[in-house]
Design an enzyme around this catalytic site. Structure first.
Site, PDB file in Angstrom:
ATOM      1  N   PRO A 344       0.794  -1.229   0.000  1.00 20.33           N
ATOM      2  CA  PRO A 344       0.000   0.000   0.000  1.00 20.33           C
ATOM      3  C   PRO A 344       0.831   1.286   0.000  1.00 20.33           C
ATOM      4  O   PRO A 344       0.260   2.383  -0.017  1.00 20.33           O
ATOM      5  CB  PRO A 344      -0.779  -0.115   1.309  1.00 20.33           C
ATOM      6  CG  PRO A 344       0.142  -0.872   2.218  1.00 20.33           C
ATOM      7  CD  PRO A 344       0.910  -1.819   1.354  1.00 20.33           C
ATOM      8  N   LEU A 345       2.154   1.176   0.025  1.00 17.62           N
ATOM      9  CA  LEU A 345       2.964   2.400   0.203  1.00 17.62           C
ATOM     10  C   LEU A 345       3.169   3.147  -1.108  1.00 17.62           C
ATOM     11  O   LEU A 345       3.236   2.539  -2.182  1.00 17.62           O
ATOM     12  CB  LEU A 345       4.337   2.032   0.792  1.00 17.62           C
ATOM     13  CG  LEU A 345       4.335   1.236   2.092  1.00 17.62           C
ATOM     14  CD1 LEU A 345       5.762   1.039   2.593  1.00 17.62           C
ATOM     15  CD2 LEU A 345       3.478   1.907   3.154  1.00 17.62           C
ATOM     16  N   CYS A 346       3.323   4.462  -0.968  1.00 16.62           N
ATOM     17  CA  CYS A 346       3.534   5.282  -2.166  1.00 16.62           C
ATOM     18  C   CYS A 346       5.018   5.316  -2.495  1.00 16.62           C
ATOM     19  O   CYS A 346       5.635   6.387  -2.504  1.00 16.62           O
ATOM     20  CB  CYS A 346       3.042   6.696  -1.921  1.00 16.62           C
ATOM     21  SG  CYS A 346       1.420   6.724  -1.208  1.00 16.62           S
ATOM     22  N   THR A 347       5.591   4.160  -2.704  1.00 14.84           N
ATOM     23  CA  THR A 347       6.985   4.096  -3.140  1.00 14.84           C
ATOM     24  C   THR A 347       7.145   2.866  -4.014  1.00 14.84           C
ATOM     25  O   THR A 347       6.557   1.816  -3.721  1.00 14.84           O
ATOM     26  CB  THR A 347       7.981   4.021  -1.948  1.00 14.84           C
ATOM     27  OG1 THR A 347       9.229   3.524  -2.443  1.00 14.84           O
ATOM     28  CG2 THR A 347       7.517   3.114  -0.837  1.00 14.84           C
ATOM     29  N   ILE A 385       4.565   5.521   6.916  1.00 12.54           N
ATOM     30  CA  ILE A 385       3.262   5.914   6.315  1.00 12.54           C
ATOM     31  C   ILE A 385       2.074   5.562   7.223  1.00 12.54           C
ATOM     32  O   ILE A 385       0.912   5.602   6.820  1.00 12.54           O
ATOM     33  CB  ILE A 385       3.113   5.411   4.850  1.00 12.54           C
ATOM     34  CG1 ILE A 385       4.418   5.716   4.057  1.00 12.54           C
ATOM     35  CG2 ILE A 385       1.909   6.035   4.156  1.00 12.54           C
ATOM     36  CD1 ILE A 385       4.318   5.859   2.563  1.00 12.54           C
TER      37      ILE A 385
END
Ligand SMILES: Cc1ncc(COP(=O)(O)O)c(C=O)c1O
Length: 410
Positions: A344-347, A385
Protein backbone atom coordinates in the site's frame (compact mmCIF):
# COMPACT_ATOMS: atom_id res chain seq x y z
CA UNK A 1 9.08 -28.14 6.16
CA UNK A 2 5.88 -30.07 5.58
CA UNK A 3 2.79 -27.88 5.40
CA UNK A 4 -0.16 -28.92 7.49
CA UNK A 5 -2.83 -30.66 5.38
CA UNK A 6 -5.36 -28.01 6.32
CA UNK A 7 -3.07 -25.05 5.73
CA UNK A 8 -5.48 -23.00 3.58
CA UNK A 9 -8.37 -23.77 5.92
CA UNK A 10 -6.41 -22.19 8.78
CA UNK A 11 -5.19 -19.27 6.67
CA UNK A 12 -8.69 -18.48 5.39
CA UNK A 13 -10.04 -18.65 8.93
CA UNK A 14 -7.27 -16.44 10.30
CA UNK A 15 -7.92 -13.78 7.65
CA UNK A 16 -11.71 -13.96 8.12
CA UNK A 17 -11.65 -13.86 11.93
CA UNK A 18 -8.84 -11.43 12.56
CA UNK A 19 -8.31 -9.52 9.31
CA UNK A 20 -5.29 -8.79 7.16
CA UNK A 21 -2.43 -8.08 6.94
CA UNK A 22 -1.42 -10.70 9.45
CA UNK A 23 1.22 -13.27 10.28
CA UNK A 24 0.09 -16.79 11.11
CA UNK A 25 2.49 -19.01 13.09
CA UNK A 26 1.91 -22.77 13.33
CA UNK A 27 3.19 -23.96 16.70
CA UNK A 28 3.01 -27.70 15.86
CA UNK A 29 5.42 -27.13 12.96
CA UNK A 30 7.84 -25.30 15.27
CA UNK A 31 7.69 -28.15 17.82
CA UNK A 32 8.30 -30.68 15.07
CA UNK A 33 11.28 -28.72 13.82
CA UNK A 34 12.72 -28.52 17.34
CA UNK A 35 12.49 -32.33 17.66
CA UNK A 36 13.95 -32.74 14.19
CA UNK A 37 16.96 -30.55 15.06
CA UNK A 38 17.71 -32.51 18.23
CA UNK A 39 17.39 -35.85 16.46
CA UNK A 40 19.53 -34.83 13.48
CA UNK A 41 22.42 -34.10 15.85
CA UNK A 42 21.74 -37.24 17.91
CA UNK A 43 20.76 -35.13 20.95
CA UNK A 44 24.35 -33.81 21.17
CA UNK A 45 23.29 -30.21 20.85
CA UNK A 46 21.04 -28.31 23.19
CA UNK A 47 19.25 -25.48 21.42
CA UNK A 48 19.31 -21.74 21.95
CA UNK A 49 16.72 -19.62 20.16
CA UNK A 50 17.76 -16.21 18.80
CA UNK A 51 15.00 -13.91 20.05
CA UNK A 52 15.75 -11.33 17.36
CA UNK A 53 14.26 -13.68 14.76
CA UNK A 54 10.83 -13.63 16.40
CA UNK A 55 10.37 -11.87 19.75
CA UNK A 56 6.59 -12.37 19.95
CA UNK A 57 5.78 -12.75 23.66
CA UNK A 58 3.34 -15.65 23.37
CA UNK A 59 5.65 -17.49 20.99
CA UNK A 60 8.54 -17.05 23.46
CA UNK A 61 6.35 -18.44 26.19
CA UNK A 62 5.43 -21.50 24.08
CA UNK A 63 9.08 -22.04 23.17
CA UNK A 64 9.92 -22.83 26.79
CA UNK A 65 9.22 -26.50 26.14
CA UNK A 66 10.84 -26.50 22.68
CA UNK A 67 14.32 -24.99 23.26
CA UNK A 68 16.72 -24.90 26.20
CA UNK A 69 18.11 -21.38 26.06
CA UNK A 70 17.56 -17.96 24.54
CA UNK A 71 20.07 -15.73 22.78
CA UNK A 72 19.09 -12.12 23.49
CA UNK A 73 20.61 -9.05 21.86
CA UNK A 74 19.26 -6.14 23.87
CA UNK A 75 17.86 -5.24 27.28
CA UNK A 76 14.49 -5.01 25.53
CA UNK A 77 14.75 -8.67 24.51
CA UNK A 78 15.84 -9.51 28.09
CA UNK A 79 12.63 -7.93 29.40
CA UNK A 80 10.46 -9.63 26.77
CA UNK A 81 11.95 -13.00 27.62
CA UNK A 82 11.48 -12.47 31.37
CA UNK A 83 7.87 -11.41 30.77
CA UNK A 84 7.38 -14.63 28.79
CA UNK A 85 8.42 -16.66 31.83
CA UNK A 86 12.05 -17.40 30.93
CA UNK A 87 14.61 -17.56 33.75
CA UNK A 88 17.49 -15.10 33.29
CA UNK A 89 20.06 -17.86 33.82
CA UNK A 90 18.76 -19.52 30.64
CA UNK A 91 19.79 -16.51 28.52
CA UNK A 92 23.02 -15.42 26.86
CA UNK A 93 23.46 -11.87 25.61
CA UNK A 94 25.19 -11.19 22.25
CA UNK A 95 25.61 -7.86 20.46
CA UNK A 96 28.53 -5.60 19.60
CA UNK A 97 27.12 -2.40 21.12
CA UNK A 98 25.88 -3.22 24.60
CA UNK A 99 25.45 -0.03 26.58
CA UNK A 100 26.36 0.55 30.25
CA UNK A 101 22.66 0.70 31.11
CA UNK A 102 22.07 -2.65 29.40
CA UNK A 103 25.05 -4.27 31.14
CA UNK A 104 23.82 -2.96 34.48
CA UNK A 105 20.30 -4.27 33.86
CA UNK A 106 21.31 -7.78 32.80
CA UNK A 107 24.11 -8.30 35.33
CA UNK A 108 21.90 -7.15 38.20
CA UNK A 109 19.12 -9.25 36.67
CA UNK A 110 21.15 -12.52 37.00
CA UNK A 111 21.73 -13.10 33.28
CA UNK A 112 23.18 -16.54 32.46
CA UNK A 113 26.12 -15.60 30.24
CA UNK A 114 27.31 -12.35 28.81
CA UNK A 115 28.81 -12.94 25.37
CA UNK A 116 31.86 -10.71 25.27
CA UNK A 117 32.47 -9.03 21.92
CA UNK A 118 35.58 -6.98 22.83
CA UNK A 119 38.09 -6.44 25.62
CA UNK A 120 36.61 -3.00 26.18
CA UNK A 121 33.19 -4.50 26.79
CA UNK A 122 34.69 -7.01 29.23
CA UNK A 123 36.40 -4.23 31.23
CA UNK A 124 33.11 -2.31 31.37
CA UNK A 125 31.18 -5.42 32.44
CA UNK A 126 33.78 -6.18 35.11
CA UNK A 127 33.49 -2.66 36.51
CA UNK A 128 29.70 -2.97 36.71
CA UNK A 129 29.84 -6.48 38.18
CA UNK A 130 32.30 -5.23 40.83
CA UNK A 131 30.01 -2.35 41.71
CA UNK A 132 27.10 -4.77 42.05
CA UNK A 133 29.30 -7.34 43.86
CA UNK A 134 27.96 -10.02 41.49
CA UNK A 135 30.19 -12.45 39.63
CA UNK A 136 29.20 -12.71 35.96
CA UNK A 137 29.77 -15.72 33.69
CA UNK A 138 31.05 -14.78 30.26
CA UNK A 139 31.50 -16.54 26.94
CA UNK A 140 34.05 -14.98 24.62
CA UNK A 141 32.81 -14.48 21.06
CA UNK A 142 35.45 -15.26 18.46
CA UNK A 143 35.50 -14.16 14.84
CA UNK A 144 37.08 -16.76 12.50
CA UNK A 145 39.55 -15.71 9.80
CA UNK A 146 37.56 -17.49 7.09
CA UNK A 147 34.21 -19.09 6.55
CA UNK A 148 33.18 -21.52 3.82
CA UNK A 149 31.28 -20.24 0.79
CA UNK A 150 27.53 -20.71 0.87
CA UNK A 151 26.18 -18.38 3.55
CA UNK A 152 23.72 -15.61 2.65
CA UNK A 153 25.19 -13.26 5.24
CA UNK A 154 28.68 -13.33 6.76
CA UNK A 155 29.59 -12.07 10.24
CA UNK A 156 33.12 -13.52 10.16
CA UNK A 157 35.85 -14.32 7.63
CA UNK A 158 36.44 -10.63 6.99
CA UNK A 159 36.77 -7.40 9.00
CA UNK A 160 33.84 -7.54 11.37
CA UNK A 161 32.35 -5.67 14.35
CA UNK A 162 31.30 -9.01 15.86
CA UNK A 163 33.50 -10.80 18.37
CA UNK A 164 37.25 -10.85 18.82
CA UNK A 165 39.39 -11.71 15.78
CA UNK A 166 40.69 -15.19 16.35
CA UNK A 167 44.21 -14.25 15.26
CA UNK A 168 44.35 -11.63 18.06
CA UNK A 169 42.43 -13.51 20.69
CA UNK A 170 45.24 -14.78 22.96
CA UNK A 171 46.02 -11.40 24.45
CA UNK A 172 42.29 -10.66 24.86
CA UNK A 173 41.57 -14.02 26.55
CA UNK A 174 44.45 -13.46 28.98
CA UNK A 175 43.23 -9.94 29.77
CA UNK A 176 39.60 -11.01 30.20
CA UNK A 177 40.65 -14.02 32.30
CA UNK A 178 42.34 -11.64 34.78
CA UNK A 179 39.21 -9.57 35.37
CA UNK A 180 38.19 -10.27 38.95
CA UNK A 181 34.41 -10.29 38.63
CA UNK A 182 34.12 -12.19 35.35
CA UNK A 183 34.34 -15.98 34.95
CA UNK A 184 35.22 -17.20 31.47
CA UNK A 185 33.05 -20.30 31.06
CA UNK A 186 33.26 -20.89 27.32
CA UNK A 187 33.26 -19.51 23.80
CA UNK A 188 30.80 -18.47 21.12
CA UNK A 189 31.04 -18.23 17.32
CA UNK A 190 28.36 -17.05 14.93
CA UNK A 191 30.09 -16.52 11.60
CA UNK A 192 27.52 -16.82 8.84
CA UNK A 193 23.83 -17.27 8.33
CA UNK A 194 21.23 -18.38 5.76
CA UNK A 195 23.30 -21.37 4.60
CA UNK A 196 21.60 -24.03 2.49
CA UNK A 197 24.64 -26.18 1.68
CA UNK A 198 25.24 -29.17 3.95
CA UNK A 199 28.98 -29.38 3.19
CA UNK A 200 29.49 -25.70 4.04
CA UNK A 201 27.62 -26.09 7.33
CA UNK A 202 29.75 -29.10 8.36
CA UNK A 203 32.97 -27.35 7.32
CA UNK A 204 31.87 -24.32 9.34
CA UNK A 205 31.21 -26.37 12.50
CA UNK A 206 34.51 -28.23 12.00
CA UNK A 207 36.33 -24.91 11.89
CA UNK A 208 34.53 -23.75 15.07
CA UNK A 209 35.61 -26.98 16.77
CA UNK A 210 39.23 -26.45 15.78
CA UNK A 211 39.15 -22.91 17.12
CA UNK A 212 37.43 -23.95 20.36
CA UNK A 213 39.92 -26.79 20.94
CA UNK A 214 42.93 -24.62 20.22
CA UNK A 215 41.95 -21.74 22.49
CA UNK A 216 40.79 -23.97 25.35
CA UNK A 217 43.99 -26.01 25.29
CA UNK A 218 46.22 -22.98 24.96
CA UNK A 219 44.56 -21.19 27.88
CA UNK A 220 43.87 -24.24 30.06
CA UNK A 221 40.12 -23.62 29.95
CA UNK A 222 37.64 -26.39 30.74
CA UNK A 223 34.55 -24.92 29.09
CA UNK A 224 31.03 -25.24 30.49
CA UNK A 225 29.50 -24.14 27.20
CA UNK A 226 30.49 -23.80 23.57
CA UNK A 227 27.96 -22.03 21.38
CA UNK A 228 27.81 -22.86 17.68
CA UNK A 229 26.00 -20.25 15.57
CA UNK A 230 23.93 -22.57 13.42
CA UNK A 231 23.94 -20.62 10.14
CA UNK A 232 21.14 -22.96 9.01
CA UNK A 233 19.02 -21.30 6.35
CA UNK A 234 15.57 -21.83 4.89
CA UNK A 235 14.41 -22.04 1.25
CA UNK A 236 12.92 -18.56 0.83
CA UNK A 237 12.78 -18.59 -2.96
CA UNK A 238 11.16 -21.08 -5.34
CA UNK A 239 14.55 -22.22 -6.71
CA UNK A 240 16.11 -22.72 -3.23
CA UNK A 241 16.61 -26.27 -2.03
CA UNK A 242 16.28 -26.99 1.70
CA UNK A 243 19.50 -27.90 3.51
CA UNK A 244 20.01 -31.63 4.11
CA UNK A 245 19.90 -31.50 7.88
CA UNK A 246 20.40 -35.24 8.43
CA UNK A 247 23.69 -35.11 6.49
CA UNK A 248 24.83 -32.05 8.45
CA UNK A 249 23.89 -33.81 11.69
CA UNK A 250 25.59 -37.14 10.99
CA UNK A 251 28.85 -35.56 9.87
CA UNK A 252 28.92 -33.04 12.71
CA UNK A 253 28.22 -35.66 15.37
CA UNK A 254 31.18 -37.66 14.03
CA UNK A 255 33.38 -34.61 14.69
CA UNK A 256 32.15 -34.45 18.28
CA UNK A 257 33.52 -37.91 19.03
CA UNK A 258 37.11 -36.68 18.99
CA UNK A 259 36.13 -33.71 21.15
CA UNK A 260 34.48 -35.90 23.77
CA UNK A 261 37.62 -38.06 23.82
CA UNK A 262 39.49 -35.17 25.44
CA UNK A 263 38.82 -34.88 29.15
CA UNK A 264 38.43 -31.10 29.25
CA UNK A 265 35.42 -31.32 26.90
CA UNK A 266 33.70 -34.32 28.43
CA UNK A 267 31.12 -32.32 30.40
CA UNK A 268 30.91 -29.34 28.02
CA UNK A 269 27.43 -28.36 26.83
CA UNK A 270 27.40 -27.93 23.07
CA UNK A 271 24.75 -25.42 22.09
CA UNK A 272 23.30 -24.73 18.65
CA UNK A 273 22.15 -21.11 18.35
CA UNK A 274 19.45 -20.67 15.75
CA UNK A 275 16.60 -18.37 14.83
CA UNK A 276 15.12 -18.69 11.37
CA UNK A 277 15.65 -22.43 11.04
CA UNK A 278 13.30 -23.07 13.92
CA UNK A 279 10.52 -20.63 13.12
CA UNK A 280 10.65 -19.19 9.58
CA UNK A 281 8.94 -21.99 7.69
CA UNK A 282 6.19 -22.25 10.29
CA UNK A 283 4.99 -18.72 9.54
CA UNK A 284 2.91 -17.22 6.73
CA UNK A 285 2.23 -13.58 5.97
CA UNK A 286 -1.29 -12.93 4.67
CA UNK A 287 -2.05 -9.91 2.54
CA UNK A 288 -5.36 -9.15 0.85
CA UNK A 289 -5.79 -7.69 -2.65
CA UNK A 290 -7.32 -4.22 -2.41
CA UNK A 291 -7.10 -3.27 -6.07
CA UNK A 292 -6.04 -4.78 -9.39
CA UNK A 293 -4.75 -2.84 -12.33
CA UNK A 294 -3.43 -3.38 -15.84
CA UNK A 295 -0.84 -0.74 -16.68
CA UNK A 296 0.78 -0.75 -20.12
CA UNK A 297 0.38 -4.47 -20.42
CA UNK A 298 1.58 -5.26 -16.87
CA UNK A 299 -0.76 -6.67 -14.26
CA UNK A 300 -0.61 -5.30 -10.67
CA UNK A 301 -2.34 -6.54 -7.56
CA UNK A 302 -2.21 -3.86 -4.87
CA UNK A 303 -2.42 -5.39 -1.39
CA UNK A 304 -3.18 -4.16 2.13
CA UNK A 305 0.13 -5.51 3.46
CA UNK A 306 3.49 -4.59 1.98
CA UNK A 307 7.10 -3.82 2.70
CA UNK A 308 6.13 -1.88 5.84
CA UNK A 309 4.77 -5.16 7.28
CA UNK A 310 7.21 -7.66 5.78
CA UNK A 311 10.46 -6.00 4.82
CA UNK A 312 12.44 -9.21 4.09
CA UNK A 313 9.84 -10.37 1.52
CA UNK A 314 10.29 -7.07 -0.33
CA UNK A 315 13.99 -7.83 -0.73
CA UNK A 316 15.27 -4.91 1.33
CA UNK A 317 16.61 -6.86 4.31
CA UNK A 318 20.15 -7.68 3.30
CA UNK A 319 19.35 -9.07 -0.15
CA UNK A 320 21.49 -7.77 -3.02
CA UNK A 321 18.76 -8.48 -5.57
CA UNK A 322 15.02 -8.82 -5.19
CA UNK A 323 14.00 -12.47 -5.45
CA UNK A 324 10.42 -13.48 -4.85
CA UNK A 325 9.53 -15.38 -1.71
CA UNK A 326 7.61 -18.61 -2.15
CA UNK A 327 3.92 -17.67 -2.10
CA UNK A 328 0.49 -18.98 -3.02
CA UNK A 329 -3.04 -17.73 -3.51
CA UNK A 330 -5.06 -18.92 -0.53
CA UNK A 331 -7.80 -21.23 -1.76
CA UNK A 332 -6.26 -21.30 -5.28
CA UNK A 333 -8.61 -21.27 -8.28
CA UNK A 334 -8.58 -19.46 -11.63
CA UNK A 335 -6.22 -19.47 -14.61
CA UNK A 336 -2.56 -18.74 -13.84
CA UNK A 337 -1.45 -15.22 -14.71
CA UNK A 338 1.74 -13.24 -14.32
CA UNK A 339 1.30 -10.48 -11.74
CA UNK A 340 3.24 -7.89 -9.75
CA UNK A 341 2.26 -7.95 -6.12
CA UNK A 342 2.71 -4.54 -4.49
CA UNK A 343 1.92 -3.12 -1.06
CA UNK A 344 0.00 0.00 0.00
CA UNK A 345 2.96 2.40 0.20
CA UNK A 346 3.53 5.28 -2.17
CA UNK A 347 6.98 4.10 -3.14
CA UNK A 348 8.08 1.90 -5.99
CA UNK A 349 10.25 -0.20 -3.66
CA UNK A 350 7.12 -1.61 -1.97
CA UNK A 351 6.99 -4.85 -3.99
CA UNK A 352 6.27 -8.26 -2.56
CA UNK A 353 6.39 -10.15 -5.85
CA UNK A 354 7.75 -9.33 -9.31
CA UNK A 355 6.33 -11.24 -12.30
CA UNK A 356 4.89 -14.01 -10.15
CA UNK A 357 2.74 -16.71 -11.72
CA UNK A 358 -0.36 -17.08 -9.56
CA UNK A 359 -3.97 -18.08 -10.15
CA UNK A 360 -5.83 -14.90 -11.24
CA UNK A 361 -6.08 -12.41 -8.36
CA UNK A 362 -9.24 -10.43 -7.79
CA UNK A 363 -10.07 -7.80 -5.18
CA UNK A 364 -10.57 -9.57 -1.83
CA UNK A 365 -8.29 -12.54 -2.60
CA UNK A 366 -5.58 -13.42 -0.13
CA UNK A 367 -1.97 -14.23 -0.90
CA UNK A 368 0.18 -16.14 1.60
CA UNK A 369 3.92 -15.48 1.62
CA UNK A 370 5.85 -18.42 3.02
CA UNK A 371 8.91 -18.46 5.29
CA UNK A 372 7.57 -15.51 7.24
CA UNK A 373 7.88 -16.84 10.78
CA UNK A 374 11.26 -15.12 11.30
CA UNK A 375 12.30 -11.48 10.83
CA UNK A 376 8.68 -10.40 10.34
CA UNK A 377 6.96 -7.45 12.06
CA UNK A 378 9.92 -6.41 14.20
CA UNK A 379 12.28 -6.47 11.20
CA UNK A 380 9.93 -4.22 9.19
CA UNK A 381 9.41 -0.43 9.17
CA UNK A 382 5.85 -0.71 10.53
CA UNK A 383 5.58 3.01 11.29
CA UNK A 384 6.36 4.15 7.77
CA UNK A 385 3.26 5.91 6.31
CA UNK A 386 1.31 5.14 9.52
CA UNK A 387 -0.65 2.11 8.38
CA UNK A 388 -1.92 -0.26 11.08
CA UNK A 389 0.75 -2.77 12.11
CA UNK A 390 0.21 -6.41 11.06
CA UNK A 391 -1.55 -8.76 13.44
CA UNK A 392 0.12 -11.94 14.69
CA UNK A 393 -1.98 -15.08 14.97
CA UNK A 394 -0.77 -18.29 16.56
CA UNK A 395 -2.22 -21.71 15.70
CA UNK A 396 -1.71 -24.35 18.36
CA UNK A 397 -3.28 -27.71 19.19
CA UNK A 398 -5.98 -25.82 21.07
CA UNK A 399 -6.94 -23.51 18.19
CA UNK A 400 -6.12 -20.06 16.89
CA UNK A 401 -5.38 -16.97 18.97
CA UNK A 402 -4.46 -13.34 18.35
CA UNK A 403 -1.01 -12.92 19.91
CA UNK A 404 -0.28 -9.44 18.57
CA UNK A 405 1.40 -7.11 21.04
CA UNK A 406 -1.32 -5.80 23.29
CA UNK A 407 -3.72 -8.64 22.39
CA UNK A 408 -4.95 -10.91 25.16
CA UNK A 409 -3.40 -14.38 24.83
CA UNK A 410 -5.55 -17.47 25.46
C1 LIG B 1 24.75 -13.76 17.26
C2 LIG B 1 23.60 -14.25 16.44
N1 LIG B 1 22.89 -15.29 16.89
C3 LIG B 1 21.84 -15.77 16.21
C4 LIG B 1 21.44 -15.20 15.01
C5 LIG B 1 20.25 -15.77 14.31
O1 LIG B 1 20.46 -16.09 13.00
P1 LIG B 1 19.44 -16.99 12.20
O2 LIG B 1 18.07 -16.43 12.42
O3 LIG B 1 19.89 -16.87 10.80
O4 LIG B 1 19.54 -18.39 12.74
C6 LIG B 1 22.16 -14.12 14.49
C7 LIG B 1 21.76 -13.51 13.22
O5 LIG B 1 22.17 -12.50 12.79
C8 LIG B 1 23.27 -13.63 15.22
O6 LIG B 1 23.97 -12.59 14.78
Amino acid sequence: MEQPATLDWWLERAAAEFGTPCYVYFMPQIRKRGRHLREAFAQQFTISFAVKSNPNGVLLDRLRDVVDYLDISSAGEFRRALAAGWLPERMSFTGPGKTQAELLEVISGALGELVIESTREAIEANRIAARLKRRQKVLIRLSPTSIPKGFGDQMGGRPSPFGIDVEDCDEAILAIGKLEWLDVTGFHIYAGTQGLKADAAVENYASFLDIFKTVCRRHGIVPDKLIFGSGLGVPYHPSDVAIELERVGTQTVALFETLRGERRFRETKLILETGRYLVAEAGYFLTRVVSTKLSRGTCFAVCDGGMNHNLPASGHFGMALHRNYRMHKVGGGGPVERVNLVGPLCTSIDRLGCDVDLPRLNVGDIVALHNSGAYGPTASPVNFISHEPPLEILVDETGMVDVSDGARAA
